[in-house]
Design an enzyme around this catalytic site. Structure first.
Site, PDB file in Angstrom:
ATOM      1  N   LYS A 189     -75.726 110.806  14.710  1.00  0.00           N
ATOM      2  CA  LYS A 189     -77.002 110.683  13.981  1.00  0.00           C
ATOM      3  C   LYS A 189     -78.075 111.529  14.660  1.00  0.00           C
ATOM      4  O   LYS A 189     -78.129 111.600  15.893  1.00  0.00           O
ATOM      5  CB  LYS A 189     -77.417 109.205  13.973  1.00  0.00           C
ATOM      6  CG  LYS A 189     -78.845 108.914  13.481  1.00  0.00           C
ATOM      7  CD  LYS A 189     -79.027 109.130  11.999  1.00  0.00           C
ATOM      8  CE  LYS A 189     -80.490 108.924  11.568  1.00  0.00           C
ATOM      9  NZ  LYS A 189     -80.773 109.415  10.212  1.00  0.00           N
TER      10      LYS A 189
ATOM     11  N   GLY B 143     -85.863 107.381   7.557  1.00  0.00           N
ATOM     12  CA  GLY B 143     -86.925 107.559   8.550  1.00  0.00           C
ATOM     13  C   GLY B 143     -86.429 107.671   9.974  1.00  0.00           C
ATOM     14  O   GLY B 143     -87.062 107.171  10.910  1.00  0.00           O
ATOM     15  N   LEU B 144     -85.260 108.307  10.121  1.00  0.00           N
ATOM     16  CA  LEU B 144     -84.715 108.625  11.452  1.00  0.00           C
ATOM     17  C   LEU B 144     -84.465 107.416  12.351  1.00  0.00           C
ATOM     18  O   LEU B 144     -84.830 107.445  13.535  1.00  0.00           O
ATOM     19  CB  LEU B 144     -85.675 109.592  12.165  1.00  0.00           C
ATOM     20  CG  LEU B 144     -85.320 111.072  12.116  1.00  0.00           C
ATOM     21  CD1 LEU B 144     -86.510 111.924  12.562  1.00  0.00           C
ATOM     22  CD2 LEU B 144     -84.121 111.357  13.004  1.00  0.00           C
TER      23      LEU B 144
ATOM     24  N   ASN C 191     -81.913 119.689  13.719  1.00  0.00           N
ATOM     25  CA  ASN C 191     -82.346 119.272  12.382  1.00  0.00           C
ATOM     26  C   ASN C 191     -83.786 119.720  12.144  1.00  0.00           C
ATOM     27  O   ASN C 191     -84.719 119.162  12.726  1.00  0.00           O
ATOM     28  CB  ASN C 191     -82.206 117.748  12.265  1.00  0.00           C
ATOM     29  CG  ASN C 191     -82.431 117.245  10.848  1.00  0.00           C
ATOM     30  OD1 ASN C 191     -82.926 117.995   9.991  1.00  0.00           O
ATOM     31  ND2 ASN C 191     -82.083 115.998  10.595  1.00  0.00           N
TER      32      ASN C 191
ATOM     33  N   CYS D  67     -85.612 117.123   8.086  1.00  0.00           N
ATOM     34  CA  CYS D  67     -85.696 115.719   7.649  1.00  0.00           C
ATOM     35  C   CYS D  67     -86.876 115.564   6.688  1.00  0.00           C
ATOM     36  O   CYS D  67     -88.002 115.907   7.024  1.00  0.00           O
ATOM     37  CB  CYS D  67     -85.880 114.778   8.847  1.00  0.00           C
ATOM     38  SG  CYS D  67     -86.118 113.076   8.280  1.00  0.00           S
TER      39      CYS D  67
ATOM     40  N   SER E 104     -80.618 116.575   2.381  1.00  0.00           N
ATOM     41  CA  SER E 104     -80.896 115.970   1.076  1.00  0.00           C
ATOM     42  C   SER E 104     -82.062 116.692   0.396  1.00  0.00           C
ATOM     43  O   SER E 104     -82.863 117.353   1.062  1.00  0.00           O
ATOM     44  CB  SER E 104     -81.241 114.491   1.270  1.00  0.00           C
ATOM     45  OG  SER E 104     -82.396 114.376   2.072  1.00  0.00           O
TER      46      SER E 104
ATOM     47  N   GLY F 274     -75.547 113.257  -2.865  1.00  0.00           N
ATOM     48  CA  GLY F 274     -74.407 113.006  -3.754  1.00  0.00           C
ATOM     49  C   GLY F 274     -74.237 114.077  -4.818  1.00  0.00           C
ATOM     50  O   GLY F 274     -74.724 115.207  -4.678  1.00  0.00           O
TER      51      GLY F 274
ATOM     52  N   GLY G 103     -73.150 118.345   0.691  1.00  0.00           N
ATOM     53  CA  GLY G 103     -73.881 117.992  -0.530  1.00  0.00           C
ATOM     54  C   GLY G 103     -72.920 117.687  -1.657  1.00  0.00           C
ATOM     55  O   GLY G 103     -72.400 118.599  -2.300  1.00  0.00           O
TER      56      GLY G 103
ATOM     57  N   THR H 269     -72.414 110.983   1.361  1.00  0.00           N
ATOM     58  CA  THR H 269     -72.411 109.878   0.392  1.00  0.00           C
ATOM     59  C   THR H 269     -71.004 109.303   0.175  1.00  0.00           C
ATOM     60  O   THR H 269     -70.833 108.078   0.124  1.00  0.00           O
ATOM     61  CB  THR H 269     -73.019 110.352  -0.954  1.00  0.00           C
ATOM     62  OG1 THR H 269     -74.319 110.876  -0.678  1.00  0.00           O
ATOM     63  CG2 THR H 269     -73.150 109.218  -1.945  1.00  0.00           C
TER      64      THR H 269
HETATM   65  O1  RRO Z   1     -83.153 109.601   8.741  1.00  0.00           O
HETATM   66  C1  RRO Z   1     -83.461 110.123   7.643  1.00  0.00           C
HETATM   67  O2  RRO Z   1     -84.261 109.594   6.855  1.00  0.00           O
HETATM   68  C2  RRO Z   1     -82.906 111.407   7.210  1.00  0.00           C
HETATM   69  C3  RRO Z   1     -82.743 112.510   8.019  1.00  0.00           C
HETATM   70 BR1  RRO Z   1     -83.039 112.478   9.845  1.00  0.00          BR
HETATM   71  C4  RRO Z   1     -82.316 113.747   7.464  1.00  0.00           C
HETATM   72  O3  RRO Z   1     -82.155 114.782   8.129  1.00  0.00           O
HETATM   73  N1  RRO Z   1     -82.099 113.786   6.134  1.00  0.00           N
HETATM   74  C5  RRO Z   1     -82.264 112.713   5.349  1.00  0.00           C
HETATM   75  O4  RRO Z   1     -82.052 112.816   4.135  1.00  0.00           O
HETATM   76  N2  RRO Z   1     -82.644 111.517   5.893  1.00  0.00           N
END
Ligand code: RRO
Length: 312
Positions: A45, A72-73, A125, A128, A192, A219, A250, A273
């Site tokens: 993660k 939210g990480l 990353n 996000c 995403s 998805g 994806g 997904t």
């Molecule tokens: O944790 C998230 O909300 C999240 C991350 Br870090 C990301 O890189 N992409 C995403 O869709 N959610």
């Protein structure tokens, strides 16, 4: 039958399909489940300097053709993932760290720490979409440039970038130009699709609580966008001497989906997904389906099909 062996940035992978960061890969037990599955790598993660609980619930919802989330990480903080990388070493699979800064200066600290760790690759990353008040770094080339200048000075482990979807070739070319100037060995595309909204008409509310319901779309919905991004980067980097490995992600849930990413030029693919829905058995199933397609079509190895999309 052709074995779907591949490599990313020169690191061999026993098969083509592994887990995407963010799905069932925060806790050590979850990472062990991935280690014990047919996933050829263990992706962790995205982590931050400090541990985070993440956004308020509900922050994940299933949709008819995928999902929307605004996690939210949530993560245990990078120091835990450094320890996890050591403990996962015994599984003899490449370990991929994913780092996410809440501030541009965080990236140098995070990359330096993982350069000294047991991780084999580092995915940075820059995309996000789910932190209130923070924009996606990879949409800002000058901010990205500052971060790349900092992190590419540190260490020898291959660095990659997790990129957001691009919808304009000029924006994608701009990011590719930056990547060419720095020592970036792989890219993962796409994250995403940010700031989507799913509404429940019964309750007349968004399906998610954080960010007034806005979240990252995942998805089936995003597969054509991901394929377009992979293909465009493949075309751009194909013109260069320097090899940049491309990881597609994806909407992949079958061997046929993975084969489409192979034709587009992906060196490997990640599953998000479908892993959330099906569990870790998805890696074996999708890989078997892919090998079956390659065999039926008479391909002896992955390279014979990689990037070989035939234009009309
Ligand atoms: O944790 C998230 O909300 C999240 C991350 Br870090 C990301 O890189 N992409 C995403 O869709 N959610």
């Amino acid at each position: 039958m052709a074995a779907a062996k591949t490599n990313i940035a020169g690191i061999p992978l026993a098969s083509y399909i592994f887990n995407a960061s963010g799905i069932n890969d925060s806790a050590f037990e979850e990472l062990e489940t991935i280690a014990n599955s047919a996933s050829p790598a263990i992706m962790m993660k995205s982590c931050t300097l400090e541990p985070r609980k993440g956004n308020d619930e509900p922050r994940y919802a299933h949709l008819p053709f995928g999902s929307i989330q605004c996690m939210g990480l949530p993560n245990l903080g990078y120091k835990e993932y450094i320890k996890f990388a050591s403990r996962l070493k015994k599984y003899k699979k490449p370990i991929i760290a994913s780092v996410a800064g809440l501030h541009p200066d965080d990236y140098g600290v995070l990359v330096e720490a993982f350069q000294k760790s047991n991780a084999d690759l580092i995915e940075v990353n820059l995309s996000c979409p789910n932190i209130e008040g923070k924009s996606q770094i990879a949409y800002d080339t000058s901010l990205s440039e500052g971060i790349l200048a900092e992190i590419c000075k540190i260490g020898k482990k291959p660095l990659g970038l997790k990129l957001p979807p691009y919808y304009d070739s000029a924006h994608q070319e701009g990011m590719a130009e930056l990547i060419k100037r720095f020592d970036i060995s792989f890219i993962t595309c796409i994250n995403s699709i940010g700031n989507a909204l799913a509404i429940n008409p019964e309750t007349e509310t968004p399906m998610l609580k954080p960010k007034k319901g806005l979240g990252g779309l995942c998805g089936d919905y995003i597969k054509p966008v991901a394929l377009g991004n992979v293909r465009n980067f493949y075309e751009i980097f194909g013109r260069e001497k320097k090899k940049v490995s491309i990881i597609g992600v994806g909407g992949i849930k079958s061997g046929s989906d993975a084969f489409e990413f192979l034709l587009a030029g992906a060196d490997a693919v990640q599953i998000g997904t479908a892993f959330e829905r099906e569990g870790a058995s998805c890696f074996k199933r999708i890989n078997r389906e892919l090998e079956c397609i390659l065999g039926k079509k008479g391909y002896k190895n992955m390279n014979e099909a990689k990037g070989r999309l035939r234009y009309l």
